[in-house]
Design an enzyme around this catalytic site. Structure first.
Site, mmCIF file in Angstrom:
data_model
loop_
_atom_site.group_PDB
_atom_site.id
_atom_site.type_symbol
_atom_site.label_atom_id
_atom_site.label_comp_id
_atom_site.label_asym_id
_atom_site.label_seq_id
_atom_site.Cartn_x
_atom_site.Cartn_y
_atom_site.Cartn_z
ATOM 1 C CD GLN A 1 9.180 -4.052 12.321
ATOM 2 O OE1 GLN A 1 8.668 -5.138 12.540
ATOM 3 N NE2 GLN A 1 9.005 -3.422 11.179
ATOM 4 C CE LYS B 1 -2.933 5.337 2.260
ATOM 5 N NZ LYS B 1 -3.701 5.149 1.033
ATOM 6 N N GLY C 1 9.046 1.732 8.585
ATOM 7 C CA GLY C 1 8.011 2.735 8.838
ATOM 8 C C GLY C 1 7.834 2.994 10.323
ATOM 9 C CE LYS C 2 10.223 8.757 11.978
ATOM 10 N NZ LYS C 2 10.262 10.213 12.218
ATOM 11 C CG HIS D 1 4.237 -1.640 2.062
ATOM 12 N ND1 HIS D 1 2.925 -2.050 1.992
ATOM 13 C CD2 HIS D 1 4.740 -2.235 3.161
ATOM 14 C CE1 HIS D 1 2.656 -2.872 2.993
ATOM 15 N NE2 HIS D 1 3.735 -2.999 3.726
ATOM 16 C CG HIS E 1 -0.254 -0.227 2.529
ATOM 17 N ND1 HIS E 1 0.575 0.724 3.080
ATOM 18 C CD2 HIS E 1 -0.243 -1.277 3.393
ATOM 19 C CE1 HIS E 1 1.040 0.285 4.232
ATOM 20 N NE2 HIS E 1 0.577 -0.944 4.444
ATOM 21 C CD GLU E 2 0.416 5.813 -2.200
ATOM 22 O OE1 GLU E 2 1.446 6.426 -1.864
ATOM 23 O OE2 GLU E 2 0.147 5.528 -3.373
HETATM 24 N N1 LIG Z 1 1.153 3.442 7.041
HETATM 25 C C1 LIG Z 1 2.467 3.246 6.989
HETATM 26 N N2 LIG Z 1 3.307 4.286 6.941
HETATM 27 C C2 LIG Z 1 4.650 4.103 6.902
HETATM 28 N N3 LIG Z 1 5.240 2.894 6.916
HETATM 29 C C3 LIG Z 1 4.443 1.830 6.965
HETATM 30 C C4 LIG Z 1 3.022 1.941 7.009
HETATM 31 N N4 LIG Z 1 2.500 0.699 7.059
HETATM 32 C C5 LIG Z 1 3.534 -0.148 7.043
HETATM 33 N N5 LIG Z 1 4.701 0.517 6.993
HETATM 34 C C6 LIG Z 1 6.044 -0.063 7.034
HETATM 35 O O1 LIG Z 1 6.231 -0.967 5.987
HETATM 36 C C7 LIG Z 1 7.128 -1.989 6.389
HETATM 37 C C8 LIG Z 1 6.513 -3.321 6.097
HETATM 38 O O2 LIG Z 1 5.359 -3.471 6.898
HETATM 39 P P1 LIG Z 1 4.300 -4.601 6.718
HETATM 40 O O3 LIG Z 1 4.546 -5.330 5.451
HETATM 41 O O4 LIG Z 1 4.157 -5.367 7.962
HETATM 42 O O5 LIG Z 1 2.994 -3.756 6.448
HETATM 43 P P2 LIG Z 1 1.884 -3.288 7.388
HETATM 44 O O6 LIG Z 1 0.893 -2.546 6.606
HETATM 45 O O7 LIG Z 1 2.528 -2.693 8.601
HETATM 46 O O8 LIG Z 1 1.199 -4.584 7.769
HETATM 47 P P3 LIG Z 1 0.453 -4.874 9.061
HETATM 48 O O9 LIG Z 1 0.369 -3.680 9.923
HETATM 49 O O10 LIG Z 1 -0.853 -5.284 8.569
HETATM 50 O O11 LIG Z 1 1.349 -5.948 9.608
HETATM 51 C C9 LIG Z 1 7.355 -1.779 7.893
HETATM 52 O O12 LIG Z 1 8.594 -1.111 8.071
HETATM 53 C C10 LIG Z 1 6.205 -0.904 8.278
HETATM 54 O O13 LIG Z 1 6.470 -0.091 9.411
HETATM 55 C C1 LIG Z 2 10.295 -6.040 9.133
HETATM 56 C C2 LIG Z 2 9.400 -7.199 8.717
HETATM 57 C C3 LIG Z 2 9.344 -7.307 7.207
HETATM 58 C C4 LIG Z 2 10.047 -8.493 9.252
HETATM 59 O O1 LIG Z 2 9.279 -9.600 8.919
HETATM 60 C C5 LIG Z 2 7.993 -7.039 9.327
HETATM 61 O O2 LIG Z 2 8.021 -7.076 10.713
HETATM 62 C C6 LIG Z 2 7.268 -5.847 8.809
HETATM 63 O O3 LIG Z 2 6.743 -5.950 7.702
HETATM 64 O O4 LIG Z 2 7.220 -4.800 9.496
HETATM 65 N N1 BAL Z 3 4.478 -4.657 10.493
HETATM 66 C C1 BAL Z 3 4.390 -5.528 11.642
HETATM 67 C C2 BAL Z 3 4.520 -6.950 11.327
HETATM 68 C C3 BAL Z 3 3.578 -7.789 12.133
HETATM 69 O O1 BAL Z 3 2.542 -7.290 12.578
HETATM 70 O O2 BAL Z 3 3.859 -8.976 12.333
#
Ligand SMILES: Nc1ncnc2c1ncn2[C@@H]1O[C@H](COP(=O)(O)OP(=O)(O)OP(=O)(O)O)[C@@H](O)[C@H]1O
Ligand SMILES: CC(C)(CO)[C@@H](O)C(=O)[O-]
Ligand code: BAL
Length: 282
Positions: free
Chosen positions: A153, A184, A147-148, A37, A34-35
């Site tokens: 993490q 997101k 991402g913050k 990532h 999503h946006e």
């Molecule tokens: N809304 C966001 N803004 C900035 N960074 C993000 C956001 N959502 C996810 N990220 C970052 O993207 C990276 C991959 O995260 P991940 O694939 O787990 O996605 P996610 O949307 O956080 O999934 P979920 O919260 O459903 O686990 C992480 O470093 C995460 O912090």
């Molecule tokens: C950093 C990561 C890819 C490790 O599996 C996960 O925790 C996530 O998506 O934030």
């Molecule tokens: N972005 C966080 C990964 C998890 O929830 O496992």
């Protein structure tokens, strides 16, 4: 763009790129892009010669009753989005490629995990630190982007990189939000329609806490009560935690001062959402 599924091939490609003096920007994800990532990828694209995106839903970081099996996945959609962002490599290994045998070694995180997601999801950050360490050895990045939204993490990975001397920079990227303020997240698709509408309450209660601080509130406990009350009266979500700590140390505070994090986790029917606000208090 190349899609690579084996560790050996990924390392061979990276060694070649590094021998040509190229910098490597790395964005680790669990896919279903999503946006949020895409913002990480765009920043990596601007700051590095080569961009590697990994897509791997890591079983080690999910508890036995968590959503590993229902975590959203769509590789073809992710591939198209990555291509649009000019990613050079997608590293897309299977679980068997990453963990061919029962792991004999894992990374145990000893600081900053007794609170927030570390407390709610026992072993979660050991799983994250283990897979991220493996990914760092495979991708050998110059810079790695996180991402913050997952602020704990970021703090844990900064500790990992410092303590285990990984030769790379961790880059933390601001939270990207939907128009109504909801952070997101790949998991947002698993919200029921009425829960999606209510979920904005996480962001709104963080904003209310900030407003109270701006108006002079200094007691963390009062802010926590305010946020919990707002979440429970405006949604069907169940508060997993609403807490305030120093950041990035994640130590309890009696009074608000220095850099703080206000962090929330709320459970809906099929998903648990997190959000946070990091503030500098004079
Ligand atoms: N809304 C966001 N803004 C900035 N960074 C993000 C956001 N959502 C996810 N990220 C970052 O993207 C990276 C991959 O995260 P991940 O694939 O787990 O996605 P996610 O949307 O956080 O999934 P979920 O919260 O459903 O686990 C992480 O470093 C995460 O912090
Ligand atoms: C950093 C990561 C890819 C490790 O599996 C996960 O925790 C996530 O998506 O934030
Ligand atoms: N972005 C966080 C990964 C998890 O929830 O496992």
């Amino acid at each position: 763009m190349k899609v690579i599924t084996t560790i050996k091939e990924m390392q061979t490609e990276i060694k070649q790129q590094k021998s040509e003096g190229k910098s490597i920007g790395f964005v680790p994800t669990m896919g279903y892009l999503h946006e949020g990532h895409l913002t990480l990828i765009k920043q990596a694209r601007q700051e590095n010669d080569i961009v590697v995106l990994s897509i791997f839903v890591n079983p080690l970081q999910f508890g036995p009753t968590e959503d590993f099996s229902t975590y959203p996945r769509d590789f073809e959609r992710d591939r198209a989005l990555a291509e649009c962002e000019h990613v050079d490599y997608i590293f897309y290994p299977t679980v068997n490629e990453m963990y061919p045998t029962e792991p004999s070694v894992k990374v145990i995180v000893q600081a900053r995990t007794d609170v927030l997601c570390g407390k709610s999801r026992p072993g979660h950050f050991d799983g994250v630190a283990t897979v991220v360490s493996k990914l760092f050895h495979i991708v050998m990045p110059t810079r790695a982007y996180f991402g913050k939204k997952d602020a704990q993490q970021v703090a844990v990975i900064e500790g990992l990189v410092s303590d285990l001397n990984f030769p790379l920079d961790v880059v933390a990227v601001e939270i990207v939000r939907e128009e109504d303020g909801l952070a997101k997240s790949s998991r947002n698709v698993n919200l029921l329609p009425e829960e999606r509408e209510q979920a904005v309450v996480l962001y709104k209660s963080l904003q209310e806490a900030k407003k109270a601080i701006d108006q002079g509130e200094q007691n963390p406990h009062s802010l926590i009560i305010l946020m919990k009350e707002m979440i429970t009266s405006n949604s069907s979500g169940v508060v997993d935690y609403a807490e305030i700590y120093s950041y990035p140390q994640l130590k309890p505070l009696e009074k608000l001062e220095g850099r703080i994090i206000i962090a929330l986790a709320v459970k809906f029917t099929k998903v648990r959402l997190i959000d946070n606000l990091i503030l500098d208090i004079e």
